[in-house]
Enzyme design. Structure first.
Site, mmCIF file in Angstrom:
data_model
loop_
_atom_site.group_PDB
_atom_site.id
_atom_site.type_symbol
_atom_site.label_atom_id
_atom_site.label_comp_id
_atom_site.label_asym_id
_atom_site.label_seq_id
_atom_site.Cartn_x
_atom_site.Cartn_y
_atom_site.Cartn_z
ATOM 1 N N HIS A 98 19.516 -36.827 -5.690
ATOM 2 C CA HIS A 98 18.796 -37.314 -4.513
ATOM 3 C C HIS A 98 17.296 -37.083 -4.623
ATOM 4 O O HIS A 98 16.601 -37.077 -3.618
ATOM 5 C CB HIS A 98 19.383 -36.663 -3.247
ATOM 6 C CG HIS A 98 20.824 -37.005 -3.062
ATOM 7 N ND1 HIS A 98 21.240 -38.215 -2.561
ATOM 8 C CD2 HIS A 98 21.937 -36.319 -3.381
ATOM 9 C CE1 HIS A 98 22.562 -38.244 -2.553
ATOM 10 N NE2 HIS A 98 23.013 -37.105 -3.053
ATOM 11 N N TRP B 134 -2.684 -2.717 -1.803
ATOM 12 C CA TRP B 134 -2.315 -4.122 -2.004
ATOM 13 C C TRP B 134 -3.200 -4.884 -1.022
ATOM 14 O O TRP B 134 -3.011 -4.836 0.185
ATOM 15 C CB TRP B 134 -0.835 -4.319 -1.680
ATOM 16 C CG TRP B 134 -0.309 -5.685 -2.014
ATOM 17 C CD1 TRP B 134 0.192 -6.101 -3.209
ATOM 18 C CD2 TRP B 134 -0.221 -6.815 -1.133
ATOM 19 N NE1 TRP B 134 0.583 -7.418 -3.124
ATOM 20 C CE2 TRP B 134 0.346 -7.882 -1.871
ATOM 21 C CE3 TRP B 134 -0.564 -7.037 0.205
ATOM 22 C CZ2 TRP B 134 0.579 -9.132 -1.320
ATOM 23 C CZ3 TRP B 134 -0.331 -8.294 0.752
ATOM 24 C CH2 TRP B 134 0.239 -9.324 -0.009
ATOM 25 N N ASN C 181 -2.083 2.230 5.725
ATOM 26 C CA ASN C 181 -1.184 1.164 5.287
ATOM 27 C C ASN C 181 -0.837 0.360 6.530
ATOM 28 O O ASN C 181 -0.488 0.935 7.557
ATOM 29 C CB ASN C 181 0.081 1.778 4.664
ATOM 30 C CG ASN C 181 1.127 0.729 4.357
ATOM 31 O OD1 ASN C 181 0.805 -0.449 4.237
ATOM 32 N ND2 ASN C 181 2.371 1.143 4.230
ATOM 33 N N GLY C 182 -0.957 -0.973 6.433
ATOM 34 C CA GLY C 182 -0.647 -1.821 7.586
ATOM 35 C C GLY C 182 -1.790 -2.796 7.810
ATOM 36 O O GLY C 182 -2.635 -2.980 6.932
ATOM 37 N N LYS D 43 6.467 -3.991 -3.562
ATOM 38 C CA LYS D 43 7.888 -3.718 -3.338
ATOM 39 C C LYS D 43 8.283 -3.794 -1.865
ATOM 40 O O LYS D 43 9.328 -4.307 -1.524
ATOM 41 C CB LYS D 43 8.199 -2.326 -3.891
ATOM 42 C CG LYS D 43 9.647 -1.928 -3.787
ATOM 43 C CD LYS D 43 10.483 -2.724 -4.755
ATOM 44 C CE LYS D 43 11.957 -2.420 -4.651
ATOM 45 N NZ LYS D 43 12.753 -3.469 -5.302
ATOM 46 N N GLU E 127 18.874 -17.083 -6.163
ATOM 47 C CA GLU E 127 18.434 -15.732 -6.523
ATOM 48 C C GLU E 127 17.932 -15.697 -7.978
ATOM 49 O O GLU E 127 16.911 -15.070 -8.281
ATOM 50 C CB GLU E 127 19.590 -14.749 -6.297
ATOM 51 C CG GLU E 127 19.343 -13.320 -6.733
ATOM 52 C CD GLU E 127 18.131 -12.640 -6.098
ATOM 53 O OE1 GLU E 127 17.535 -13.172 -5.158
ATOM 54 O OE2 GLU E 127 17.765 -11.562 -6.609
ATOM 55 N N LYS F 65 14.142 -14.606 -9.127
ATOM 56 C CA LYS F 65 13.874 -13.542 -10.119
ATOM 57 C C LYS F 65 12.934 -14.065 -11.198
ATOM 58 O O LYS F 65 11.979 -13.413 -11.586
ATOM 59 C CB LYS F 65 15.161 -13.082 -10.810
ATOM 60 C CG LYS F 65 16.068 -12.082 -10.247
ATOM 61 C CD LYS F 65 15.567 -10.764 -9.808
ATOM 62 C CE LYS F 65 14.850 -10.820 -8.504
ATOM 63 N NZ LYS F 65 15.516 -10.412 -7.336
ATOM 64 N N GLU G 285 9.282 -14.617 -9.990
ATOM 65 C CA GLU G 285 8.592 -13.353 -9.695
ATOM 66 C C GLU G 285 8.040 -12.674 -10.920
ATOM 67 O O GLU G 285 6.914 -12.208 -10.916
ATOM 68 C CB GLU G 285 9.611 -12.360 -9.095
ATOM 69 C CG GLU G 285 9.875 -12.466 -7.663
ATOM 70 C CD GLU G 285 10.848 -11.371 -7.256
ATOM 71 O OE1 GLU G 285 10.412 -10.389 -6.674
ATOM 72 O OE2 GLU G 285 12.062 -11.498 -7.531
ATOM 73 N N CYS H 86 0.838 -1.186 0.000
ATOM 74 C CA CYS H 86 0.000 0.000 0.000
ATOM 75 C C CYS H 86 0.883 1.248 0.000
ATOM 76 O O CYS H 86 1.896 1.303 0.683
ATOM 77 C CB CYS H 86 -0.946 0.088 1.187
ATOM 78 S SG CYS H 86 -2.061 -1.293 1.305
ATOM 79 N N ARG I 59 4.149 -0.215 -4.716
ATOM 80 C CA ARG I 59 3.849 -0.720 -3.374
ATOM 81 C C ARG I 59 2.513 -1.450 -3.317
ATOM 82 O O ARG I 59 2.158 -2.049 -2.310
ATOM 83 C CB ARG I 59 3.808 0.445 -2.381
ATOM 84 C CG ARG I 59 5.097 1.206 -2.276
ATOM 85 C CD ARG I 59 4.936 2.309 -1.278
ATOM 86 N NE ARG I 59 4.767 1.761 0.040
ATOM 87 C CZ ARG I 59 5.741 1.560 0.905
ATOM 88 N NH1 ARG I 59 6.967 1.882 0.579
ATOM 89 N NH2 ARG I 59 5.510 1.048 2.082
HETATM 90 C C1 F6R Z 1 12.696 -10.036 -4.752
HETATM 91 C C2 F6R Z 1 12.482 -9.034 -3.747
HETATM 92 C C3 F6R Z 1 12.049 -9.461 -2.403
HETATM 93 C C4 F6R Z 1 12.734 -8.583 -1.330
HETATM 94 C C5 F6R Z 1 12.156 -8.903 0.052
HETATM 95 C C6 F6R Z 1 12.828 -8.098 1.139
HETATM 96 O O1 F6R Z 1 13.090 -9.481 -5.954
HETATM 97 O O2 F6R Z 1 12.629 -7.865 -3.997
HETATM 98 O O3 F6R Z 1 12.301 -10.802 -2.171
HETATM 99 O O4 F6R Z 1 14.099 -8.795 -1.359
HETATM 100 O O5 F6R Z 1 10.786 -8.643 0.060
HETATM 101 O O6 F6R Z 1 12.653 -6.730 0.937
HETATM 102 P P1 F6R Z 1 13.558 -5.689 1.686
HETATM 103 O O7 F6R Z 1 14.947 -5.850 1.196
HETATM 104 O O8 F6R Z 1 12.983 -4.345 1.332
HETATM 105 O O9 F6R Z 1 13.457 -5.999 3.146
#
Ligand code: F6R
Length: 612
Positions: free
Chosen positions: A510, A74, A100-101, A607, A487, A491, A494, A2, A27
């Site tokens: 395994h 969100w 937000n929250g 985000k 990682e 990516k 996502e 949000c 967000r």
């Molecule tokens: C993946 C991604 C998320 C963040 C995670 C932590 O691309 O961006 O997995 O890494 O939500 O976010 P922060 O670093 O803001 O605590």
């Protein structure tokens, strides 16, 4: 999760609010809405869907108010719908609120209010807030200037959970009240105007002077003033902080998407993060740190705690810290750490990584570590973010604002910062690490080597075109390369929605190898000279079972057996993930583009994850 924007000044509020929402859409983007103070009371305009839908609502261009609040959602409680969108109002439409929250005790509060005769139109947890404020407001018999503030404060005391709130009251048409607890909110100070936002970049083009709020500090805003109060409603003094970020980092600057721009910003992000912390022949120094040999020698363990990509940066750092400092280092996921009563005491140093600095689980894990007596060190990309204010020490990545939901430049900046931190500790501990000089030289060469790696993008695009319709893609590696496999796989999931798994290459046999059949894509990462032969054998095993293979390596190996090989520059193994992840970031990006998806705003994600 949000986004909140607010404006109080002399200009027409609605275009400023909508502009701010567009910048905050990363967000949350299920629904959007605004409320402004108009001549005839409080207006409300809201709908489900993107902010652009909001701009099409009839009458939105006719709003004249110069004070307003806005929200992009969100969804947590209640599906995206016009009723569930923010702002929310009380039954008498005296108050407009964006939130937000999460209000954890909203069932209880709803029952309390229903018993008092209030009714509800949405499924949200938020709707209790304007009604609760109304309840306290109407039951307050004093009619002074602080009546609005008292009602907000009393309502906030009843709320369990997290909240950042902006509140308008039709009886106070020249004011707005804002408050936060465990959710981000900043106030940007202008000339005869004030801006409010969930984060700094959304309003950076208007001001560089920001007030950073602590939990349960209440603010009464007017055009010319911001008055701060503590939770007992005693006035407090607060000075704005100057934030030297470049507003243009919140623009796409000719790139098709923020993610691509941010991938290409990595040479600069790494250069800025290294800053002047060391040179080839000088020791590492951090302005904000003063660790001693005595303290570091007393440690039994270092914990690195984070979520998602930030946690993956921690996995890379484990290797460097253990080898350079000889201190056992454990990595944990914040949402697990906080509930498993971890063995942490004053002999543990706990490091928390968070790009946004607002991730709810990471902040909670930090608070828990402090309670258990550990020293805490926060690593964030956002100056003044909650995590940096909670921790005993804070250091920063200087990646510039990261807008795309999928993290790229923040990850590589976190890795480099952690490795520099490991060198800093090792130098304080006076350990004999003969290879540190070479490691420092390699770190300083990273920006140039990232630029070389980025030149491989056409080749990666070509491979992406071959596999974008796949349903399963596997990433494998050993040692440090396994952390990159994790990682890379995250990516891809996502932003392409392709099912993907990452495995330690030696684990395939395994179990997971049962999934390999004709045409399945396997991506192998091999940068560790000691392990490359072993991983090649594992790749051979999947080729035998019909897999298509892409290999990312900095080693001189025979390419003939792979469908494609990406040769990246060689570097020190501690920092090789900074180069080997780049082809994988580009791979996910091009696959997502090929599938016609919204790269910057993937479905179901936001985000900044400010709820647990
Ligand atoms: C993946 C991604 C998320 C963040 C995670 C932590 O691309 O961006 O997995 O890494 O939500 O976010 P922060 O670093 O803001 O605590």
């Amino acid at each position: 999760m949000c986004g909140i924007v607010g404006y109080i000044g002399t200009k027409k509020a609605s275009p400023i609010l909508i502009n701010g929402l567009l910048r905050l859409e990363y967000r949350g983007y299920d629904s959007a809405g605004i409320s402004t103070v108009e001549k005839n009371g409080l207006s409300i305009m809201k709908d489900k869907g993107r902010v652009l839908n909001l701009t099409k609502l009839e009458g939105i261009d006719d709003l004249e108010g110069t004070i307003g609040i806005a929200h992009t959602r969100w969804a947590t409680h209640g599906k995206p719908s016009p009723e569930n969108s923010h702002p929310h109002q009380d039954n008498s439409k005296t108050f407009s609120v964006v939130h937000n929250g999460i209000i954890e005790n909203y069932h209880e509060l709803r029952k309390f209010l229903t018993d008092k005769g209030y009714t509800f139109y949405s499924q949200t947890d938020t709707e209790v807030i304007p009604n609760l404020i109304h309840y306290y407001y109407t039951n307050d018999k004093q009619n002074d200037t602080l009546k609005f503030l008292r009602a907000v404060r009393n309502a906030c005391f009843d709320l369990k959970g997290s909240f950042a709130l902006e509140i308008l009251c039709k009886n106070y048409p020249d004011n707005m009240i804002v408050v936060r607890k465990d959710s981000p909110l900043v106030i940007g100070k202008g000339m005869g105007e004030n801006y409010i936002s969930s984060d700094i970049p959304a309003i950076l083009s208007f001001t560089k002077d920001f007030y950073l709020l602590n939990d349960l500090e209440f603010v009464i805003l007017s055009r010319n003033e911001a008055k701060f109060y503590n939770k007992d409603l005693e006035p407090i003094d607060k000075k704005p902080k100057v934030i030297e970020w470049n507003a243009s980092s919140a623009e796409k600057e000719g790139y098709e998407d923020f993610m691509l721009k941010e991938i290409y910003e990595q040479p600069t992000a790494i250069r800025e993060t290294i800053g002047a912390k060391f040179s080839e022949n000088s020791k590492c120094e951090f302005e904000n740190l003063n660790f001693t040999k005595e303290y570091l020698s007393s440690l039994n363990k270092i914990y690195i705690v984070a979520c998602g990509t930030a946690m993956h940066a921690g996995l890379v750092a484990k290797n460097a810290i253990e080898k350079l400092c000889k201190i056992e280092t454990e990595i944990d996921i914040a949402s697990e750490f906080r509930y498993r009563d971890p063995l942490v005491d004053e002999k543990t140093l706990c490091i928390f990584i968070s790009q946004s600095g607002e991730t709810a689980d990471t902040i909670a894990a930090l608070k828990l570590s402090k309670e258990k007596g550990a020293k805490t060190l926060a690593i964030s990309n956002v100056i003044g973010s909650s995590i940096t204010r909670e921790a005993d020490y804070a250091i920063y990545t200087h990646a510039g604002s990261e807008i795309a939901v999928a993290s790229t430049k923040a990850y590589t900046s976190q890795v480099v910062l952690l490795v520099i931190l490991a060198i800093y500790f090792a130098e304080i501990l006076e350990l004999d690490n003969s290879y540190v000089t070479n490691l420092k030289k390699e770190i300083l060469e990273l920006p140039k080597k990232i630029e070389e790696t980025l030149k491989l993008s056409e080749k990666i695009k070509e491979f992406s075109k071959k596999v974008y319709q796949e349903h399963d893609i596997f990433f494998i590696g050993r040692g440090i390369d396994e952390t990159v496999a994790k990682e890379g796989s995250l990516k891809l999931k996502e932003i392409s929605y392709i099912h993907s798994e990452s495995y330690a290459a030696g684990e395939l046999k395994h179990g997971p190898i049962a999934l390999i059949e004709n045409g399945v894509t396997v991506i192998g990462i091999m940068t560790d000279p000691n392990l490359v032969e072993k991983t090649i054998s594992n790749i051979q095993e999947v080729i035998t079972r019909g897999a298509k293979t892409l290999v990312i390596t900095n080693q001189p190996i025979d390419t003939s057996m792979f469908d494609m090989m990406i040769q990246i520059p060689d570097t020190h193994p501690f920092i090789s993930p900074i180069l080997s992840i780049i082809p994988l970031q580009l791979f996910s990006y091009y696959i997502s583009k090929e599938k016609g998806l919204d790269v910057d705003k993937p479905r179901n994600l936001a985000k900044s994850v400010t709820v647990e």
